[in-house]
Design a protein around this motif. Structure first.
Motif, PDB file in Angstrom:
ATOM      1  N   VAL A 128       0.751  -1.025   0.032  1.00 35.81           N
ATOM      2  CA  VAL A 128      -0.079  -0.038  -0.063  1.00 35.81           C
ATOM      3  C   VAL A 128       0.970   1.161  -0.076  1.00 35.81           C
ATOM      4  CG1 VAL A 128      -1.697   1.412   1.412  1.00 35.81           C
ATOM      5  CG2 VAL A 128      -1.785  -1.073   1.040  1.00 35.81           C
ATOM      6  N   SER A 129       0.616   2.106  -0.803  1.00 34.73           N
ATOM      7  CA  SER A 129       1.572   3.267  -1.039  1.00 34.73           C
ATOM      8  C   SER A 129       0.798   4.662  -0.775  1.00 34.73           C
ATOM      9  CB  SER A 129       2.265   3.201  -2.620  1.00 34.73           C
ATOM     10  OG  SER A 129       2.987   4.537  -2.735  1.00 34.73           O
ATOM     11  N   LEU A 130       1.621   5.352  -0.249  1.00 38.51           N
ATOM     12  CA  LEU A 130       0.990   6.957   0.283  1.00 38.51           C
ATOM     13  C   LEU A 130       2.007   7.955  -0.706  1.00 38.51           C
ATOM     14  CD1 LEU A 130       0.579   6.805   3.900  1.00 38.51           C
ATOM     15  CD2 LEU A 130      -0.968   5.982   2.218  1.00 38.51           C
ATOM     16  N   VAL A 131       2.915   7.227  -1.750  1.00 40.44           N
ATOM     17  CA  VAL A 131       3.817   7.985  -2.482  1.00 40.44           C
ATOM     18  C   VAL A 131       3.069   8.930  -3.192  1.00 40.44           C
ATOM     19  CG1 VAL A 131       5.298   8.052  -4.137  1.00 40.44           C
ATOM     20  CG2 VAL A 131       5.607   6.391  -2.323  1.00 40.44           C
ATOM     21  N   ASP A 132       1.824   8.699  -3.577  1.00 41.94           N
ATOM     22  CA  ASP A 132       0.854   9.623  -4.295  1.00 41.94           C
ATOM     23  C   ASP A 132      -0.364  10.297  -3.711  1.00 41.94           C
ATOM     24  OD1 ASP A 132       1.905   8.836  -6.926  1.00 41.94           O
ATOM     25  OD2 ASP A 132       0.578   7.385  -7.336  1.00 41.94           O
ATOM     26  N   GLY A 133      -0.142  10.321  -2.207  1.00 42.69           N
ATOM     27  CA  GLY A 133      -0.836  10.936  -1.259  1.00 42.69           C
ATOM     28  C   GLY A 133      -1.692   9.907  -0.667  1.00 42.69           C
ATOM     29  N   PHE A 134      -2.927  10.408  -0.240  1.00 42.70           N
ATOM     30  CA  PHE A 134      -3.818   9.585   0.550  1.00 42.70           C
ATOM     31  C   PHE A 134      -5.419  10.039   0.372  1.00 42.70           C
ATOM     32  CE2 PHE A 134      -6.805   8.988   4.057  1.00 42.70           C
ATOM     33  CZ  PHE A 134      -6.690   7.749   4.498  1.00 42.70           C
ATOM     34  N   ASN A 135      -6.159   9.161   0.145  1.00 44.82           N
ATOM     35  CA  ASN A 135      -7.521   9.535   0.252  1.00 44.82           C
ATOM     36  C   ASN A 135      -8.470   8.405   0.860  1.00 44.82           C
ATOM     37  OD1 ASN A 135      -7.441   7.472  -1.796  1.00 44.82           O
ATOM     38  ND2 ASN A 135      -9.111   8.539  -3.020  1.00 44.82           N
ATOM     39  N   LEU A 136      -8.055   7.318   1.093  1.00 41.18           N
ATOM     40  CA  LEU A 136      -9.055   6.480   1.652  1.00 41.18           C
ATOM     41  C   LEU A 136      -8.071   5.266   2.455  1.00 41.18           C
ATOM     42  CD1 LEU A 136     -11.533   5.592  -1.092  1.00 41.18           C
ATOM     43  CD2 LEU A 136     -12.179   6.424   0.858  1.00 41.18           C
ATOM     44  N   PRO A 137      -8.439   4.940   3.590  1.00 40.68           N
ATOM     45  CA  PRO A 137      -7.999   3.722   3.954  1.00 40.68           C
ATOM     46  C   PRO A 137      -7.957   2.546   3.327  1.00 40.68           C
ATOM     47  CG  PRO A 137      -9.437   4.787   5.765  1.00 40.68           C
ATOM     48  CD  PRO A 137      -9.801   5.272   4.491  1.00 40.68           C
ATOM     49  N   VAL A 138      -7.023   1.754   3.441  1.00 44.64           N
ATOM     50  CA  VAL A 138      -7.363   0.440   2.659  1.00 44.64           C
ATOM     51  C   VAL A 138      -5.965  -0.579   3.007  1.00 44.64           C
ATOM     52  CG1 VAL A 138      -5.426   1.239   0.687  1.00 44.64           C
ATOM     53  CG2 VAL A 138      -7.328  -0.590   0.007  1.00 44.64           C
ATOM     54  N   SER A 139      -6.501  -1.738   2.883  1.00 38.55           N
ATOM     55  CA  SER A 139      -5.678  -2.888   3.493  1.00 38.55           C
ATOM     56  C   SER A 139      -5.510  -4.095   2.296  1.00 38.55           C
ATOM     57  CB  SER A 139      -5.834  -3.494   4.711  1.00 38.55           C
ATOM     58  OG  SER A 139      -6.983  -4.317   4.484  1.00 38.55           O
ATOM     59  N   MET A 140      -4.286  -4.932   1.898  1.00 39.17           N
ATOM     60  CA  MET A 140      -4.324  -5.892   1.124  1.00 39.17           C
ATOM     61  C   MET A 140      -3.914  -7.171   2.094  1.00 39.17           C
ATOM     62  SD  MET A 140      -2.780  -6.465  -2.520  1.00 39.17           S
ATOM     63  CE  MET A 140      -2.589  -8.181  -3.287  1.00 39.17           C
ATOM     64  N   LYS A 141      -4.626  -8.182   2.208  1.00 36.61           N
ATOM     65  CA  LYS A 141      -4.444  -9.389   2.858  1.00 36.61           C
ATOM     66  C   LYS A 141      -4.317 -10.719   2.208  1.00 36.61           C
ATOM     67  CE  LYS A 141      -6.416  -7.514   7.290  1.00 36.61           C
ATOM     68  NZ  LYS A 141      -7.337  -7.600   8.636  1.00 36.61           N
ATOM     69  N   PRO A 142      -3.457 -11.573   2.291  1.00 34.85           N
ATOM     70  CA  PRO A 142      -3.559 -12.869   1.582  1.00 34.85           C
ATOM     71  C   PRO A 142      -4.439 -13.730   2.339  1.00 34.85           C
ATOM     72  CG  PRO A 142      -1.462 -12.625   3.270  1.00 34.85           C
ATOM     73  CD  PRO A 142      -2.082 -11.266   3.132  1.00 34.85           C
ATOM     74  N   VAL A 143      -5.077 -14.615   1.510  1.00 36.87           N
ATOM     75  CA  VAL A 143      -5.869 -15.661   1.941  1.00 36.87           C
ATOM     76  C   VAL A 143      -5.199 -17.112   1.829  1.00 36.87           C
ATOM     77  CG1 VAL A 143      -8.087 -16.903   1.959  1.00 36.87           C
ATOM     78  CG2 VAL A 143      -7.900 -14.657   1.704  1.00 36.87           C
ATOM     79  N   GLY A 144      -4.404 -17.450   2.856  1.00 38.64           N
ATOM     80  CA  GLY A 144      -3.548 -18.324   2.939  1.00 38.64           C
ATOM     81  C   GLY A 144      -2.273 -18.031   2.523  1.00 38.64           C
ATOM     82  N   GLY A 145      -1.119 -19.140   2.034  1.00 32.82           N
ATOM     83  CA  GLY A 145       0.015 -18.496   1.698  1.00 32.82           C
ATOM     84  C   GLY A 145       0.885 -18.894   2.485  1.00 32.82           C
ATOM     85  N   GLY A 146       0.732 -19.249   3.838  1.00 33.15           N
ATOM     86  CA  GLY A 146       1.618 -19.959   4.872  1.00 33.15           C
ATOM     87  C   GLY A 146       2.469 -18.781   5.711  1.00 33.15           C
ATOM     88  N   VAL A 147       3.222 -19.149   6.469  1.00 32.60           N
ATOM     89  CA  VAL A 147       3.876 -18.129   7.321  1.00 32.60           C
ATOM     90  C   VAL A 147       4.911 -17.289   6.613  1.00 32.60           C
ATOM     91  CG1 VAL A 147       5.904 -18.131   9.074  1.00 32.60           C
ATOM     92  CG2 VAL A 147       4.095 -20.175   8.919  1.00 32.60           C
TER      93      VAL A 147
END
Length: 244
Positions: A128-147
């Motif tokens: 998740v990058s704020l290099v272009d600024g911010f407008n909304l909270p956001v997240s990216m989470k894996p489903v599975g994938g292990g440790v």
């Protein structure tokens, strides 16, 4: 013994289907209002859903992306489009259209960046990058994938604590927070020219402020160590306005 071979064959078939199907991206709108996500493939990559679509509050959409896909995703808010899909958004606008069709969002916008691997080289990278600024909270989470698979996120509302020099307002409302680069337009803040190197480009006071609030997000160009995630999950969930 025969049943064991059948079961093993079924597992192999499931694995092959998972690999052949690429990566699944589940996009969720957990915000109080409707959003219009924009999505842009890197050069040579497709733009799913014509690059933009409506996502009502509480809804989700599933995108099946091919192996080796790379690109960016961001949320647009306060949009108004006519029957031909022409209009504009308060933040994240992409050339005045519902379908971005190869155009990136106008900053400030919180951006989710991802590069998916291939069966031969299956590692995925995302942030998740704020290099272009911010407008909304956001997240990216894996489903599975292990440790070892991390969560990329900025789950706080930076508009609430945005320095006045970086604010983007619509009336009395702060709808976005500019990056220092966009606001100051200098090589020091943009990591360009003599500062286009990790040895000379250092986090500014603004980057440090945003890092303290969103430690799992990029806050300047060379913020790799604490912000770039790696995983081999078959699917990922991108949530706008994730629970904090």
């Amino acid at each position: 013994m025969a049943s064991l071979f059948v079961f093993a064959g079924f597992l192999i078939l499931l694995v092959s289907i998972s690999v052949a199907d690429g990566v699944q991206l589940i996009i969720v709108n957990n915000c109080n209002g409707d959003l219009w996500p924009g999505i842009l493939g890197n050069p040579g990559k497709e733009n799913p859903k014509n690059g933009g679509f409506l996502l009502n509050s509480g809804e989700e959409v599933v995108l099946d992306l091919p192996d080796n896909w790379s690109g960016r995703l961001w949320g647009r808010q306060g949009c108004n489009f006519d029957n031909q899909g022409k209009g504009e958004c308060e933040t994240g606008d992409c050339a005045g259209g519902l379908n971005c069709r190869g155009t990136s969002g106008s900053p400030p916008a919180t951006v989710v960046e991802m590069t998916f691997g291939t069966p031969a080289s299956p590692l995925h990278y995302y942030d998740v990058s704020l290099v272009d600024g911010f407008n909304l909270p956001v997240s990216m989470k894996p489903v599975g994938g292990g440790v070892g698979c991390g969560v990329a996120s900025c789950d706080a509302d930076l508009n609430v604590c945005c320095p006045s020099a970086l604010e983007v307002k619509k009336g009395d409302r702060v709808v976005g927070c500019k990056s220092a680069c966009l606001a100051m337009q200098s090589a020091k803040y943009c990591c360009t020219g003599e500062f286009s190197d990790p040895k000379t480009c250092k986090p500014t006071v603004f980057a440090k402020l945003f890092k303290a609030i969103c430690p799992r997000a990029y806050t300047y160009a060379y913020d790799d160590i604490s912000s770039l995630n790696r995983c081999r999950a078959p699917r990922y969930v991108v949530t706008f306005c994730p629970p904090s």
